[in-house]
Design a protein around this motif. Structure first.
Motif, mmCIF file in Angstrom:
data_model
loop_
_atom_site.group_PDB
_atom_site.id
_atom_site.type_symbol
_atom_site.label_atom_id
_atom_site.label_comp_id
_atom_site.label_asym_id
_atom_site.label_seq_id
_atom_site.Cartn_x
_atom_site.Cartn_y
_atom_site.Cartn_z
ATOM 1 N N LEU A 63 62.704 69.556 -3.030
ATOM 2 C CA LEU A 63 61.507 69.414 -2.614
ATOM 3 C C LEU A 63 60.716 69.696 -4.366
ATOM 4 O O LEU A 63 60.000 68.603 -5.046
ATOM 5 C CB LEU A 63 61.093 69.268 -1.568
ATOM 6 N N LEU A 64 60.797 70.815 -4.512
ATOM 7 C CA LEU A 64 59.858 71.023 -5.322
ATOM 8 C C LEU A 64 60.960 70.540 -6.785
ATOM 9 O O LEU A 64 60.115 70.287 -7.694
ATOM 10 C CB LEU A 64 59.659 72.819 -5.813
ATOM 11 N N SER A 65 61.830 71.055 -6.296
ATOM 12 C CA SER A 65 62.680 70.686 -7.813
ATOM 13 C C SER A 65 62.332 69.199 -8.197
ATOM 14 O O SER A 65 62.474 68.929 -9.490
ATOM 15 C CB SER A 65 64.210 71.412 -7.775
ATOM 16 N N ALA A 66 62.371 68.272 -7.621
ATOM 17 C CA ALA A 66 62.287 67.139 -7.161
ATOM 18 C C ALA A 66 61.039 66.581 -8.374
ATOM 19 O O ALA A 66 60.727 66.146 -9.181
ATOM 20 C CB ALA A 66 62.575 66.344 -6.204
ATOM 21 N N LEU A 67 59.738 67.252 -7.324
ATOM 22 C CA LEU A 67 58.897 66.621 -7.827
ATOM 23 C C LEU A 67 57.958 67.927 -9.347
ATOM 24 O O LEU A 67 57.725 67.435 -9.892
ATOM 25 C CB LEU A 67 57.366 67.458 -6.704
ATOM 26 N N LEU A 68 58.728 68.864 -9.225
ATOM 27 C CA LEU A 68 58.126 69.263 -11.096
ATOM 28 C C LEU A 68 59.589 69.072 -11.877
ATOM 29 O O LEU A 68 58.599 69.249 -13.499
ATOM 30 C CB LEU A 68 58.409 71.247 -10.591
ATOM 31 N N THR A 69 60.450 68.870 -11.508
ATOM 32 C CA THR A 69 61.410 68.975 -13.345
ATOM 33 C C THR A 69 61.897 67.698 -12.777
ATOM 34 O O THR A 69 62.683 66.830 -13.690
ATOM 35 C CB THR A 69 62.455 69.854 -12.642
ATOM 36 N N GLY A 70 61.958 67.064 -11.676
ATOM 37 C CA GLY A 70 62.427 65.249 -11.743
ATOM 38 C C GLY A 70 64.255 65.446 -11.414
ATOM 39 O O GLY A 70 64.641 64.129 -10.633
ATOM 40 N N MET A 71 64.880 66.723 -10.928
ATOM 41 C CA MET A 71 66.204 66.397 -10.918
ATOM 42 C C MET A 71 65.508 67.417 -9.179
ATOM 43 O O MET A 71 65.506 68.351 -8.907
ATOM 44 C CB MET A 71 66.975 67.959 -10.860
ATOM 45 N N PRO A 72 66.327 66.479 -8.047
ATOM 46 C CA PRO A 72 67.232 65.834 -8.525
ATOM 47 C C PRO A 72 66.190 64.117 -7.957
ATOM 48 O O PRO A 72 65.268 64.330 -8.122
ATOM 49 C CB PRO A 72 67.839 65.558 -6.142
#
Length: 180
Positions: A63-72
């Motif tokens: 969730l944090l990765s998606a919000l911060l980096t767009g991945m996933p």
């Protein structure tokens, strides 16, 4: 806050941070999907922290990765990754820490459970939300064949690291009665 809770909070935060950084490094070299870099710290967290913390790591990392980096991508990938990684952490923690099963059995079972859960999530996303995804069986088969290098890394690297941490008394397993 108890000493155990602080320890688990720190380990969980460290696992999430590594789960954010590793994919960025792997994706910089075009190796992300095949090597499953986000899965590694989540699986390790499952061996290192109790069930609730392991599930939280599995949910927050993608969730944090998606919000911060767009991945996933937020849809349709994020929802099934959240369920898959939460299952990884939960099953690894439950089998290894609570029921004290062998590290290899715990790892393989958590990897299988995560794939099954992701297949079920894919079915829900396709059936209820119209996501353009393959059927659950085809999805799971494709996710396995497309990530064989990552699966090999997990099977080789994670047990070795867990054994080293355990031998140095850096992991604390819970007893069958729940004490730590």
């Amino acid at each position: 806050m108890k000493k155990k809770s602080v320890r688990e909070l720190i380990l969980s935060g460290l696992s999430i941070a590594i789960g954010l950084l590793l994919p960025m490094i792997f994706h910089a070299f075009g190796l992300g999907s095949a090597f499953l870099p986000m899965h590694i710290p989540v699986l390790i967290a499952g061996f290192a922290v109790s069930l609730p913390f392991a599930v939280i790591v599995g949910v927050l990392t993608p969730l944090l990765s998606a919000l911060l980096t767009g991945m996933p991508p937020l849809f349709p990938v994020l929802p099934f990754m959240i369920f898959e990684l939460a299952a990884y952490g939960a099953v690894a923690s439950l089998l290894y820490r609570k029921f004290r099963l062998n590290v290899y059995i715990s790892l393989i079972a958590s990897m299988i459970a995560g794939r099954i859960v992701s297949g079920m999530a894919v079915w829900v996303l396709a059936a209820l939300f119209g996501a353009k995804l393959p059927g659950p069986a085809a999805f799971v088969a494709g996710s396995i064949t497309g990530s064989i290098p990552g699966i090999v890394i997990q099977i080789v690297f994670i047990p070795a690291l867990v054994i080293i941490l355990d031998r140095n008394r850096l992991l604390r397993k819970e007893g069958l009665s729940g004490e730590s």
